[in-house]
Design an enzyme around this catalytic site. Sequence first.
Site, short mmCIF file in Angstrom:
data_model
loop_
_atom_site.label_atom_id
_atom_site.label_comp_id
_atom_site.label_asym_id
_atom_site.label_seq_id
_atom_site.Cartn_x
_atom_site.Cartn_y
_atom_site.Cartn_z
CD GLU A 1 -68.85 29.37 8.40
OE1 GLU A 1 -68.04 29.59 7.48
OE2 GLU A 1 -69.54 28.34 8.47
CG HIS B 1 -72.79 28.37 2.67
ND1 HIS B 1 -72.20 28.11 1.45
CD2 HIS B 1 -71.94 27.88 3.61
CE1 HIS B 1 -71.05 27.48 1.64
NE2 HIS B 1 -70.88 27.33 2.94
CG ASP C 1 -73.12 29.79 6.71
OD1 ASP C 1 -71.95 29.48 7.00
OD2 ASP C 1 -74.00 28.96 6.41
CD GLU D 1 -73.26 26.42 10.21
OE1 GLU D 1 -72.21 26.93 9.74
OE2 GLU D 1 -74.24 26.10 9.49
CG HIS E 1 -74.28 22.28 7.92
ND1 HIS E 1 -74.24 22.01 6.58
CD2 HIS E 1 -73.31 23.20 8.15
CE1 HIS E 1 -73.29 22.71 6.01
NE2 HIS E 1 -72.72 23.46 6.94
#
Length: 304
Positions: free
Chosen positions: A150, A82, A69, A67, A40
């Site tokens: 994301e 993020h 953002d 992962e 993450h």
Amino acid sequence: MRIRPLAATVGTLLGVSTLFFPATAAQAVDHPHRPVVVAHRGASAYAPENTLAAVDKADDLGITWVENDVQRTKDGELAVIHDTDLKRTTNVEQVFPDRAPWKVADFTMAEIKRLDAGSWFSPAYAGERVPTLEEYLGRVSDHRQKLLLELKAPELYPGLERQTLRELRREGWLDRSHVRRKLIVQSFSADSVGTVHKLRPDIKTGFLGAPEVADLQTYAGFVDQINPSHRTLTPEYVAAVHKLRGAHGRRLEVFTWTVNDGPRAALLKSYGVDGIITNTPDVVRDATARSTSDHSAVAGASAS
């Protein structure tokens, strides 16, 4: 693409699954499969989140999936960060004290590059920078890793989907190999995920949230994954998702977040989740490997 109001509100979506039966260990079934472990924001328990150092740390731990953002800066660059403001993970308040509220969208990429994105985490990471998406993709490629990307707060950045896809294509991430095996695009926005599917229907997509069971069939028309918080997840909900086929004709998957302790990871594995997103990918990997080994040992003993 518009989903009916209940399903389009992220806060509602995340709370919906509390309507289902409470989870208990007795309801869970031990599954021999091992869920995919996703680091993450990189291995963010061990290095500052969403930085190249966090990607490197995930690679050091032997973790294949990371992962991140993606947001857009004032001058139209794609940055990996993020929060929609810069306060928590950089020293922006010291460098630009008169620029409150320090929104990502109010700064150029050159200005953001002046910020220290590592010292807040540890002095050992002083001078770490907020990476561009181009830089991030390059580092992931260097490690032969895979990416769960994301689209963060796309309602703030009109056209973010198309721009991100252009960047992915420029960096070689939309060839057949990457699209089939190395890339998933997700968002809390159903509209955003639907836009990605419309623009590139070959890309695997995920929705971050927990739509009601009655709405899952609608989501299955444009996503391959339903990705809820682990706090709201139940074995019944996982089973309901798995009953459906997603946008590419394969069983809908469940990737759950953010799970950082071994016992919880092992329990979620027993629910049958397909992936676990975690700040501590080594802990989750080892816990789910042990539960798989335990299952195999029990099965072998039963057979004898």
